[in-house]
Design a protein around this motif. Structure first.
Motif, PDB file in Angstrom:
ATOM      1  N   GLY A 136     -14.770  -4.271 -15.094  1.00 28.51           N
ATOM      2  CA  GLY A 136     -14.695  -4.277 -16.545  1.00 28.51           C
ATOM      3  C   GLY A 136     -13.588  -3.378 -17.046  1.00 28.51           C
ATOM      4  O   GLY A 136     -12.448  -3.445 -16.592  1.00 28.51           O
ATOM      5  N   VAL A 137     -13.935  -2.498 -17.976  1.00 29.53           N
ATOM      6  CA  VAL A 137     -12.937  -1.582 -18.538  1.00 29.53           C
ATOM      7  C   VAL A 137     -13.016  -0.198 -17.903  1.00 29.53           C
ATOM      8  O   VAL A 137     -12.353   0.734 -18.350  1.00 29.53           O
ATOM      9  CB  VAL A 137     -13.106  -1.459 -20.071  1.00 29.53           C
TER      10      VAL A 137
ATOM     11  N   MET B 285      -7.157  -3.103 -20.793  1.00 27.05           N
ATOM     12  CA  MET B 285      -6.190  -3.948 -20.081  1.00 27.05           C
ATOM     13  C   MET B 285      -6.540  -3.970 -18.601  1.00 27.05           C
ATOM     14  O   MET B 285      -6.737  -2.918 -17.981  1.00 27.05           O
ATOM     15  CB  MET B 285      -4.757  -3.440 -20.279  1.00 27.05           C
ATOM     16  N   HIS B 286      -6.607  -5.177 -18.023  1.00 26.87           N
ATOM     17  CA  HIS B 286      -6.976  -5.300 -16.624  1.00 26.87           C
ATOM     18  C   HIS B 286      -5.903  -4.687 -15.732  1.00 26.87           C
ATOM     19  O   HIS B 286      -4.704  -4.832 -15.989  1.00 26.87           O
ATOM     20  CB  HIS B 286      -7.182  -6.769 -16.248  1.00 26.87           C
ATOM     21  N   PHE B 287      -6.349  -4.001 -14.682  1.00 29.08           N
ATOM     22  CA  PHE B 287      -5.412  -3.337 -13.774  1.00 29.08           C
ATOM     23  C   PHE B 287      -4.347  -4.306 -13.249  1.00 29.08           C
ATOM     24  O   PHE B 287      -3.195  -3.922 -13.047  1.00 29.08           O
ATOM     25  CB  PHE B 287      -6.161  -2.737 -12.585  1.00 29.08           C
ATOM     26  N   SER B 288      -4.737  -5.552 -13.013  1.00 31.75           N
ATOM     27  CA  SER B 288      -3.834  -6.523 -12.398  1.00 31.75           C
ATOM     28  C   SER B 288      -2.688  -6.938 -13.308  1.00 31.75           C
ATOM     29  O   SER B 288      -1.725  -7.557 -12.857  1.00 31.75           O
ATOM     30  CB  SER B 288      -4.616  -7.778 -11.978  1.00 31.75           C
ATOM     31  N   GLN B 289      -2.766  -6.607 -14.585  1.00 33.73           N
ATOM     32  CA  GLN B 289      -1.750  -7.033 -15.553  1.00 33.73           C
ATOM     33  C   GLN B 289      -0.847  -5.907 -16.027  1.00 33.73           C
ATOM     34  O   GLN B 289       0.104  -6.135 -16.770  1.00 33.73           O
ATOM     35  CB  GLN B 289      -2.436  -7.670 -16.766  1.00 33.73           C
TER      36      GLN B 289
ATOM     37  N   LYS C  36       1.960  -3.321 -16.518  1.00 32.47           N
ATOM     38  CA  LYS C  36       3.360  -3.068 -16.202  1.00 32.47           C
ATOM     39  C   LYS C  36       3.700  -1.637 -16.617  1.00 32.47           C
ATOM     40  O   LYS C  36       2.971  -1.011 -17.402  1.00 32.47           O
ATOM     41  CB  LYS C  36       4.258  -4.038 -16.967  1.00 32.47           C
ATOM     42  N   ALA C  37       4.810  -1.140 -16.124  1.00 29.65           N
ATOM     43  CA  ALA C  37       5.227   0.213 -16.487  1.00 29.65           C
ATOM     44  C   ALA C  37       5.355   0.353 -17.999  1.00 29.65           C
ATOM     45  O   ALA C  37       5.002   1.391 -18.575  1.00 29.65           O
ATOM     46  CB  ALA C  37       6.546   0.550 -15.799  1.00 29.65           C
ATOM     47  N   SER C  38       5.832  -0.691 -18.670  1.00 26.63           N
ATOM     48  CA  SER C  38       6.038  -0.642 -20.117  1.00 26.63           C
ATOM     49  C   SER C  38       4.735  -0.684 -20.913  1.00 26.63           C
ATOM     50  O   SER C  38       4.739  -0.415 -22.117  1.00 26.63           O
ATOM     51  CB  SER C  38       6.937  -1.802 -20.556  1.00 26.63           C
ATOM     52  N   ASP C  39       3.620  -1.026 -20.271  1.00 27.99           N
ATOM     53  CA  ASP C  39       2.332  -1.086 -20.967  1.00 27.99           C
ATOM     54  C   ASP C  39       1.652   0.278 -21.061  1.00 27.99           C
ATOM     55  O   ASP C  39       0.737   0.462 -21.875  1.00 27.99           O
ATOM     56  CB  ASP C  39       1.373  -2.035 -20.240  1.00 27.99           C
ATOM     57  N   LEU C  40       2.059   1.222 -20.234  1.00 25.07           N
ATOM     58  CA  LEU C  40       1.391   2.515 -20.181  1.00 25.07           C
ATOM     59  C   LEU C  40       1.552   3.265 -21.499  1.00 25.07           C
ATOM     60  O   LEU C  40       2.568   3.145 -22.176  1.00 25.07           O
ATOM     61  CB  LEU C  40       1.955   3.346 -19.027  1.00 25.07           C
ATOM     62  N   ILE C  41       0.530   4.034 -21.846  1.00 28.23           N
ATOM     63  CA  ILE C  41       0.583   4.816 -23.084  1.00 28.23           C
ATOM     64  C   ILE C  41       0.649   6.302 -22.755  1.00 28.23           C
ATOM     65  O   ILE C  41       0.145   6.743 -21.706  1.00 28.23           O
ATOM     66  CB  ILE C  41      -0.625   4.514 -23.994  1.00 28.23           C
TER      67      ILE C  41
END
Length: 253
Positions: free
Chosen positions: A41-42, A64-68, A70-75
């Motif tokens: 889940g989360v 956001m699922h771990f499998s999706q 990207k470096a640019s998604d990180l906060i």
């Protein structure tokens, strides 16, 4: 034909270069966690201290699922829990735990926690791992148990107590919850989680059929110096990094 030197850790010409490297390794760690089934889940999070703003850390967006990832998604989150870069929310449990671990351990760059099946199963016993395999010796006298489960972690005080239980170790077993590992690099931290999860699996399987023979103290201590060093943890991650980047190169974006 040349062979890549896996033992040489990278150096950086700027903070921006180091930050991008760190974010890519973090995204790769999430992809590997998903590949190995360390997602539910989360639940779960890996954080990495920013090389420029030492009281800020990079973390996965909540939901956001771990499998999706990207470096640019990180906060980027500060130690007040505010998202200062990115437009996605932060997992409050991630902030409550990881902010306090990072605050308690200035030597730590990364921290990882998830609800992996064998880690959370082993955690219900409230016991440390025994030195029954060479791999488990990485944690010999270098992990602890936090034995006070009080529900989903939203309280900073509980995060502080987890940080205190971790002490100077590379890992802590959170009773009735799961595993948490730390490292001087994302690579090292992720490897400790992967191999600790497998060590939990190995001990559960061994105890299901009999009483495991423990490695004696002298040899466990000696082995831990080889397989449990920070450099060893970093090195062990490198083939996994090469594998996941070849399979899923979009994580670098």
């Amino acid at each position: 034909m040349t062979t890549k030197d896996l033992s040489k850790q990278p150096t950086f010409g700027s903070v921006d270069e180091e930050r991008q490297h760190l974010k890519q390794r973090l995204a790769g760690a999430f992809r590997l966690f998903s590949k190995f089934g360390f997602d539910e889940g989360v639940a779960g999070h890996i954080t990495a201290r920013d090389p420029g703003e030492k009281d800020h850390f990079w973390v996965n967006p909540f939901g956001m699922h771990f499998s999706q990832i990207k470096a640019s998604d990180l906060i980027l989150v500060n130690h007040d829990g505010d998202v200062v870069e990115g437009d996605q929310p932060v997992n409050r449990a991630a902030f409550a735990i990881h902010s306090q671990v990072h605050a308690a351990r200035p030597d730590v760059i990364a921290a990882a926690h998830s609800h992996s099946i064998y880690g959370k199963t082993w955690s219900t016993l409230g016991r440390k791992l025994d030195p029954i395999t060479q791999d488990a010796c990485a944690f010999y006298n270098d992990h602890s148990v936090f034995d006070d489960y009080t529900g989903v972690v939203h309280d900073l005080e509980e995060g502080r107590r987890i940080g205190k239980a971790l002490a100077s170790h590379k890992a802590v077993i959170l009773r009735n919850h799961g595993l948490l590992t730390v490292g001087e690099t994302v690579d090292e931290c992720a490897w400790w989680f992967i191999t600790m999860e497998r060590s939990c699996q190995a001990q559960i399987l061994a105890e299901s059929v009999g009483k495991p023979v423990l490695i004696d103290e002298e040899h466990a201590e000696r082995t831990s110096k080889y397989v449990g060093s920070s450099k060893s943890g970093w090195f062990q991650f490198q083939p996994l990094w090469d594998r996941i980047v070849k399979e899923q190169p979009d994580l670098l974006e």
